[in-house]
Write a protein that holds these residues in place. Structure first.
Motif, PDB file in Angstrom:
ATOM      1  N   ALA A   1       1.417 -17.484   8.248  1.00 45.76           N
ATOM      2  CA  ALA A   1       2.083 -16.435   7.462  1.00 45.76           C
ATOM      3  C   ALA A   1       1.822 -16.646   5.970  1.00 45.76           C
ATOM      4  O   ALA A   1       1.541 -15.683   5.237  1.00 45.76           O
ATOM      5  N   SER A   2       1.894 -17.887   5.520  1.00 39.53           N
ATOM      6  CA  SER A   2       1.636 -18.191   4.110  1.00 39.53           C
ATOM      7  C   SER A   2       0.205 -17.851   3.719  1.00 39.53           C
ATOM      8  O   SER A   2      -0.043 -17.262   2.662  1.00 39.53           O
ATOM      9  N   THR A   3      -0.726 -18.224   4.581  1.00 41.73           N
ATOM     10  CA  THR A   3      -2.139 -17.908   4.335  1.00 41.73           C
ATOM     11  C   THR A   3      -2.334 -16.398   4.214  1.00 41.73           C
ATOM     12  O   THR A   3      -2.977 -15.918   3.273  1.00 41.73           O
ATOM     13  N   ALA A   4      -1.781 -15.654   5.158  1.00 43.69           N
ATOM     14  CA  ALA A   4      -1.916 -14.195   5.122  1.00 43.69           C
ATOM     15  C   ALA A   4      -1.246 -13.609   3.881  1.00 43.69           C
ATOM     16  O   ALA A   4      -1.780 -12.686   3.254  1.00 43.69           O
ATOM     17  N   GLY A   5      -0.088 -14.141   3.496  1.00 44.36           N
ATOM     18  CA  GLY A   5       0.612 -13.643   2.314  1.00 44.36           C
ATOM     19  C   GLY A   5      -0.185 -13.855   1.036  1.00 44.36           C
ATOM     20  O   GLY A   5      -0.325 -12.938   0.215  1.00 44.36           O
ATOM     21  N   VAL A   6      -0.713 -15.058   0.862  1.00 38.50           N
ATOM     22  CA  VAL A   6      -1.498 -15.352  -0.342  1.00 38.50           C
ATOM     23  C   VAL A   6      -2.751 -14.487  -0.383  1.00 38.50           C
ATOM     24  O   VAL A   6      -3.083 -13.889  -1.413  1.00 38.50           O
ATOM     25  N   ILE A   7      -3.452 -14.399   0.741  1.00 40.85           N
ATOM     26  CA  ILE A   7      -4.691 -13.622   0.762  1.00 40.85           C
ATOM     27  C   ILE A   7      -4.416 -12.138   0.516  1.00 40.85           C
ATOM     28  O   ILE A   7      -5.163 -11.475  -0.192  1.00 40.85           O
ATOM     29  N   THR A   8      -3.330 -11.616   1.067  1.00 42.30           N
ATOM     30  CA  THR A   8      -2.995 -10.209   0.851  1.00 42.30           C
ATOM     31  C   THR A   8      -2.639  -9.954  -0.609  1.00 42.30           C
ATOM     32  O   THR A   8      -3.047  -8.937  -1.189  1.00 42.30           O
ATOM     33  N   ALA A   9      -1.912 -10.867  -1.227  1.00 41.13           N
ATOM     34  CA  ALA A   9      -1.576 -10.720  -2.649  1.00 41.13           C
ATOM     35  C   ALA A   9      -2.831 -10.805  -3.518  1.00 41.13           C
ATOM     36  O   ALA A   9      -3.021  -9.998  -4.444  1.00 41.13           O
ATOM     37  N   VAL A  10      -3.703 -11.764  -3.218  1.00 41.43           N
ATOM     38  CA  VAL A  10      -4.954 -11.902  -3.976  1.00 41.43           C
ATOM     39  C   VAL A  10      -5.819 -10.657  -3.802  1.00 41.43           C
ATOM     40  O   VAL A  10      -6.433 -10.166  -4.759  1.00 41.43           O
ATOM     41  N   ALA A  11      -5.852 -10.119  -2.594  1.00 45.83           N
ATOM     42  CA  ALA A  11      -6.626  -8.892  -2.354  1.00 45.83           C
ATOM     43  C   ALA A  11      -6.098  -7.746  -3.211  1.00 45.83           C
ATOM     44  O   ALA A  11      -6.875  -6.946  -3.739  1.00 45.83           O
ATOM     45  N   ASP A  12      -4.782  -7.661  -3.380  1.00 44.87           N
ATOM     46  CA  ASP A  12      -4.225  -6.613  -4.229  1.00 44.87           C
ATOM     47  C   ASP A  12      -4.609  -6.826  -5.689  1.00 44.87           C
ATOM     48  O   ASP A  12      -4.902  -5.870  -6.397  1.00 44.87           O
ATOM     49  N   VAL A  13      -4.622  -8.074  -6.130  1.00 49.41           N
ATOM     50  CA  VAL A  13      -5.066  -8.366  -7.501  1.00 49.41           C
ATOM     51  C   VAL A  13      -6.517  -7.918  -7.679  1.00 49.41           C
ATOM     52  O   VAL A  13      -6.867  -7.276  -8.672  1.00 49.41           O
ATOM     53  N   ILE A  14      -7.359  -8.235  -6.694  1.00 50.05           N
ATOM     54  CA  ILE A  14      -8.768  -7.809  -6.752  1.00 50.05           C
ATOM     55  C   ILE A  14      -8.853  -6.281  -6.772  1.00 50.05           C
ATOM     56  O   ILE A  14      -9.632  -5.699  -7.526  1.00 50.05           O
ATOM     57  N   ALA A  15      -8.042  -5.619  -5.941  1.00 50.50           N
ATOM     58  CA  ALA A  15      -8.050  -4.149  -5.911  1.00 50.50           C
ATOM     59  C   ALA A  15      -7.654  -3.582  -7.269  1.00 50.50           C
ATOM     60  O   ALA A  15      -8.306  -2.663  -7.785  1.00 50.50           O
ATOM     61  N   GLN A  16      -6.599  -4.127  -7.854  1.00 54.87           N
ATOM     62  CA  GLN A  16      -6.132  -3.596  -9.141  1.00 54.87           C
ATOM     63  C   GLN A  16      -7.106  -3.891 -10.283  1.00 54.87           C
ATOM     64  O   GLN A  16      -7.339  -3.042 -11.131  1.00 54.87           O
TER      65      GLN A  16
END
Length: 170
Positions: free
Chosen positions: A13-28
Motif C-alpha cells: 500500500a505504501s509503495t502504491a501510495g508513493v508511486i501514485t503521488a509521484v505520478a501526479d507530480v509528474i503529471a502536474q
C-alpha cells in the motif's frame, strides 16, 4: 524484502501510495507544465492517499486471488488465462472504482463523478489495453508474487501519470 515478508499489505500500500503521488507530480509538472508555484499539493496528497488506501490493497487482493484461481508454474496457457482474467475482470472494475474513489476523495458530487466516468471511462480503459497486457505478461511470467505489486506500481508510474492527467482534465 523483509518488509514485504513481515508487513506485505502495508509495504505494498505504501509503495502504491508513493508511486501514485509521484505520478501526479509528474503529471502536474511534466505534462500540465504548472510550475512549482502553481503545483496543487492537495491533489498530489489526495492521489497518494487513494494509492495507499485503495490501489495498493486492491492490487494485493487481486493478485492473491488470481494466484489462487490460476495456480502453478507459469506456462503459456496459465499466463494467457491470467491476463484474460486481469483485463476482463480487474481492469474494468479497477478503473471505474479508481475514478469513483478519487472523485469522492476530492469531494466531487455524485453527478460530477458520473459525468467523469461517462466522459473518460471507455477512452482510458482502451488506453489501458495498450499497456497492461504486455506489462502483465512480464508480471505473470517473471515477477515473483511478493514483488508483483511493486513491479506493477513501477509500470504504473507511467500509467498513473496518464491517469492523474486524465482524471483532472476539465
Amino acid at each position: 524484502t523483509r518488509c514485504l515478508s513481515t508487513r506485505p499489505l502495508l509495504t505494498q500500500a505504501s509503495t502504491a501510495g508513493v508511486i501514485t503521488a509521484v505520478a501526479d507530480v509528474i503529471a502536474q509538472q511534466g505534462v500540465e507544465r504548472r510550475g512549482l508555484p502553481n503545483h496543487d499539493f492537495k491533489r498530489s496528497l489526495t492521489m497518494g492517499t487513494v494509492g495507499f488506501c485503495f490501489t495498493g490493497p486492491f492490487l494485493r487482493f487481486w493478485y492473491l486471488q488470481l494466484e489462487r484461481l490460476v495456480p502453478g508454474t507459469p506456462t503459456v496457457f496459465r499466463t494467457v488465462k491470467k491476463i484474460a482474467l486481469d483485463q476482463c475482470l480487474a481492469a474494468p472494475a479497477f478503473l471505474g472504482a479508481f475514478l469513483t474513489v478519487l472523485g469522492v476523495a476530492e469531494g466531487k458530487s455524485p453527478q460530477d463523478i458520473w459525468n467523469k466516468l461517462h466522459k473518460d471511462y471507455v477512452r482510458v480503459l482502451l488506453a489501458s489495453y495498450m499497456l497492461w497486457p504486455a506489462a502483465q505478461t512480464i508480471t505473470f511470467t517473471v515477477v515473483p508474487l511478493q514483488h508483483r505489486v511493486g513491479f506493477v506500481s513501477l509500470v504504473a508510474l507511467c500509467w498513473n501519470t496518464y491517469l492523474a492527467w486524465v482524471a483532472h482534465l476539465k
